[in-house]
Design a protein around this motif. Structure first.
Motif, short mmCIF file in Angstrom:
data_model
loop_
_atom_site.label_atom_id
_atom_site.label_comp_id
_atom_site.label_asym_id
_atom_site.label_seq_id
_atom_site.Cartn_x
_atom_site.Cartn_y
_atom_site.Cartn_z
N GLU A 1 0.33 9.40 5.34
CA GLU A 1 -0.21 8.05 5.25
C GLU A 1 0.21 7.22 6.45
O GLU A 1 -0.57 6.39 6.94
CB GLU A 1 0.25 7.38 3.96
N SER A 2 1.40 7.45 6.97
CA SER A 2 1.86 6.72 8.16
C SER A 2 0.99 7.09 9.36
O SER A 2 0.60 6.21 10.14
CB SER A 2 3.32 7.05 8.44
N TYR A 3 0.71 8.38 9.53
CA TYR A 3 -0.18 8.79 10.61
C TYR A 3 -1.57 8.17 10.42
O TYR A 3 -2.21 7.73 11.39
CB TYR A 3 -0.31 10.31 10.64
N TYR A 4 -2.02 8.16 9.19
CA TYR A 4 -3.35 7.62 8.88
C TYR A 4 -3.46 6.15 9.31
O TYR A 4 -4.41 5.76 10.00
CB TYR A 4 -3.61 7.76 7.38
N TRP B 1 -8.18 -2.96 -3.95
CA TRP B 1 -7.86 -4.22 -3.28
C TRP B 1 -6.68 -4.06 -2.33
O TRP B 1 -6.65 -4.70 -1.27
CB TRP B 1 -7.58 -5.32 -4.31
N ARG B 2 -5.73 -3.20 -2.66
CA ARG B 2 -4.60 -2.99 -1.75
C ARG B 2 -5.05 -2.29 -0.48
O ARG B 2 -4.67 -2.68 0.63
CB ARG B 2 -3.51 -2.17 -2.44
N TYR B 3 -5.83 -1.25 -0.66
CA TYR B 3 -6.29 -0.47 0.50
C TYR B 3 -7.13 -1.33 1.44
O TYR B 3 -6.89 -1.38 2.65
CB TYR B 3 -7.09 0.74 0.02
N GLN C 1 0.82 -1.20 0.00
CA GLN C 1 0.00 0.00 0.00
C GLN C 1 0.86 1.26 0.00
O GLN C 1 0.60 2.21 -0.74
CB GLN C 1 -0.92 0.00 1.22
N LEU C 2 1.91 1.27 0.80
CA LEU C 2 2.77 2.45 0.89
C LEU C 2 3.54 2.70 -0.40
O LEU C 2 3.83 3.85 -0.75
CB LEU C 2 3.74 2.30 2.06
N ARG C 3 3.85 1.63 -1.12
CA ARG C 3 4.59 1.79 -2.38
C ARG C 3 3.69 2.23 -3.54
O ARG C 3 4.18 2.70 -4.56
CB ARG C 3 5.30 0.49 -2.75
#
Length: 266
Positions: free
Chosen positions: A135-138, A71-73, A62-64
């Motif tokens: 996104e990391s905080y999320y 589907w990834r999310y 997901q991060l990449r």
């Protein structure tokens, strides 16, 4: 680097499909954790290790990714749902931490995450998840909402002995009240979203326990296999639909940048 040059928003638009899959995912998280732990005999510790590794792998994908891919999310959401349940179960069952304490601890952890996120990024809006830090905080917030929801749901249903179905009804009523307050402009969009997001976890957990637990314990006695399979398949069907229809796809970065330049997010 301008916002337009950053990756596209990495999370879906909030539609009715978002909330349906969210509740399905939370229910799967509750029943699947019990299925792996008890029915398949992995035990709580090994189940936690296996699911943590799978979640880390899915989160790396997901991060990449440079944009929202359904589907990834949703794979990450479902796996984090299971891990959040297991974290609470480990604290309560293996370490004897009372549900009152775990609920308070995860509530504080979530609050601290929001404070740090807002202090760093000046927003908690899910429409601005363009950078790795945001996104990391999320995802940290998502993990704590699942752990908190599991603890709060078990606290109300089991420790306070309200029961699984009545607990689900209480959480659903509060979510409806939040939605009404938002419609009446009594609550801001960001606060309303995160409040409802937190509460959908104990709602799904209570529904999962009601379906799977024995009748003596206040459930329907359906076990963990059937509900896990049904809710997981329903989630897969909806994710396939979203992939094909793109009805919850986020806007392109340049369009989003223009909107951000035109207004300030809370």
């Amino acid at each position: 680097m301008t916002i337009a040059r950053r990756a596209a928003n990495k999370v879906p638009e909030v539609t009715v499909y978002f909330w349906i899959i969210k509740v399905l995912a939370t229910t799967v998280g509750e029943t699947a954790a019990d299925l792996l732990n008890m029915n398949l005999g992995l035990g709580l510790t090994w189940t936690t290790v296996v699911m943590a590794v799978l979640t880390a792998g899915a989160l790396a994908l997901q991060l990449r990714s440079e944009r929202y891919v359904p589907w990834r999310y949703w794979l990450v959401v479902i796996l984090i749902s299971v891990v959040g349940t297991l974290i609470t179960d480990n604290l309560v069952d293996n370490f004897g931490v009372p549900l009152e304490v775990t609920t308070a601890v995860f509530a504080v952890a979530l609050a601290v995450t929001f404070v740090l996120w807002h202090r760093s990024e000046h927003t908690l809006s899910i429409h601005t998840i363009f950078t790795r830090r945001r996104e990391s905080y999320y995802w940290a917030a998502i993990l704590f909402t699942f752990a908190l929801g599991t603890a709060a749901g078990d606290l109300l249903a089991e420790r306070i002995n309200v029961g699984y179905l009545p607990s689900a009804g209480i959480f659903a009523a509060v979510i409806a009240l939040i939605a009404f307050a938002y419609r009446m402009r009594l609550l801001g969009a960001v606060f309303a979203f995160w409040a409802a997001y937190v509460l959908t976890r104990p709602l799904g957990a209570s529904l999962g326990d009601w379906l799977s637990q024995s009748r003596d314990a206040g459930g329907l006695g359906l076990g963990t296999v059937g509900p896990s399979v049904v809710f997981l398949l329903a989630s897969v069907v909806l994710v396939v639909y979203l992939t094909r229809s793109r009805v919850d796809a986020t806007e392109e970065p340049a369009v989003a940048a223009a909107k951000i330049n035109a207004r300030t997010y809370p």
